[in-house]
Design an enzyme around this catalytic site. Structure first.
Site, PDB file in Angstrom:
ATOM      1  N   TYR A  38      -2.427   1.416  -6.434  1.00 40.95           N
ATOM      2  CA  TYR A  38      -3.600   2.274  -6.573  1.00 40.95           C
ATOM      3  C   TYR A  38      -3.741   3.336  -5.497  1.00 40.95           C
ATOM      4  O   TYR A  38      -4.596   4.213  -5.600  1.00 40.95           O
ATOM      5  CB  TYR A  38      -4.869   1.415  -6.661  1.00 40.95           C
ATOM      6  CG  TYR A  38      -4.808   0.506  -7.856  1.00 40.95           C
ATOM      7  CD1 TYR A  38      -5.104   0.989  -9.129  1.00 40.95           C
ATOM      8  CD2 TYR A  38      -4.389  -0.815  -7.737  1.00 40.95           C
ATOM      9  CE1 TYR A  38      -4.998   0.183 -10.236  1.00 40.95           C
ATOM     10  CE2 TYR A  38      -4.286  -1.633  -8.844  1.00 40.95           C
ATOM     11  CZ  TYR A  38      -4.585  -1.131 -10.094  1.00 40.95           C
ATOM     12  OH  TYR A  38      -4.481  -1.933 -11.194  1.00 40.95           O
ATOM     13  N   ASN A  90      -8.906   5.136 -19.073  1.00 43.48           N
ATOM     14  CA  ASN A  90      -8.138   4.121 -18.384  1.00 43.48           C
ATOM     15  C   ASN A  90      -8.760   2.808 -18.852  1.00 43.48           C
ATOM     16  O   ASN A  90      -9.803   2.387 -18.357  1.00 43.48           O
ATOM     17  CB  ASN A  90      -8.241   4.243 -16.871  1.00 43.48           C
ATOM     18  CG  ASN A  90      -7.372   3.234 -16.159  1.00 43.48           C
ATOM     19  OD1 ASN A  90      -7.018   2.205 -16.720  1.00 43.48           O
ATOM     20  ND2 ASN A  90      -7.041   3.517 -14.913  1.00 43.48           N
ATOM     21  N   HIS A 116      -3.235   5.519 -16.732  1.00 42.51           N
ATOM     22  CA  HIS A 116      -3.074   4.343 -15.871  1.00 42.51           C
ATOM     23  C   HIS A 116      -2.542   4.773 -14.502  1.00 42.51           C
ATOM     24  O   HIS A 116      -1.682   5.657 -14.437  1.00 42.51           O
ATOM     25  CB  HIS A 116      -2.088   3.338 -16.475  1.00 42.51           C
ATOM     26  CG  HIS A 116      -2.526   2.773 -17.775  1.00 42.51           C
ATOM     27  ND1 HIS A 116      -3.452   1.756 -17.860  1.00 42.51           N
ATOM     28  CD2 HIS A 116      -2.183   3.087 -19.047  1.00 42.51           C
ATOM     29  CE1 HIS A 116      -3.653   1.467 -19.143  1.00 42.51           C
ATOM     30  NE2 HIS A 116      -2.901   2.262 -19.877  1.00 42.51           N
TER      31      HIS A 116
END
Length: 175
Positions: A38, A90, A116
């Site tokens: 992330y 998402n 994503h």
């Protein structure tokens, strides 16, 4: 993270499209999740502002919605369909089980780009994949497009592609 864009975006059209960005379950913990997957985004609010700022640079309006509850996402899709030109989603925790959300998006007849942070098709242990390996999304087969594996830049890629496509009079056979 800076939101300074040092380039010029050249669009075919100048319509101020309205794009809804939907973040599903578990995105609320952005900033506390794996940095490998992330990156450095500190929170979901930071991501929302980043995408909104990029939308301004692109000349469009970005409306963000997020929820950990599928029902709330469904209600948002139903009530927003008449005012938006397209969606970025998402699905996050709904990626493999969000058939109701996928169906609601399909029913809007608006273009939808699945987004994503990770490359969900990558094998376990790959640099941009998920720790547990690849997963099959229930959204991909009806999505207009997919942007993944680029962390928060997946949103930029998806938004740019969607807006350029909406500006194209031949997109999806519109003309």
């Amino acid at each position: 993270m800076s939101n300074d864009f040092e380039y010029t975006i050249s669009r075919r059209g100048n319509h101020n499209h309205r794009i809804a960005v939907i973040d599903g379950p578990n995105m609320s913990s952005l900033g506390n999740r794996s940095r490998k997957v992330y990156g450095a985004i500190a929170s979901l609010d930071n991501l929302k502002q980043y995408v909104k700022d990029y939308g301004i640079e692109l000349g469009v309006t970005v409306e963000s919605f997020s929820s950990n509850y599928q029902g709330a996402i469904l209600e948002f899709i139903h009530e927003s369909a008449s005012r938006v030109d397209g969606y970025l989603i998402n699905p996050a925790g709904l990626t493999t089980v969000g058939e109701g959300v996928r169906h609601a998006l399909e029913d809007t007849e608006r273009p939808v780009v699945e987004v994503h942070f990770a490359n969900i098709a990558a094998s376990a242990g790959s640099a941009r994949g998920l720790g547990g390996g690849s997963i099959n999304s229930s959204f991909t087969h009806t999505a207009t497009g997919v942007a993944m594996g680029l962390r928060h830049y997946s949103y930029v890629a998806a938004l740019t592609g969607l807006v350029f496509a909406l500006d194209d009079p031949d997109f999806l056979g519109k003309s």
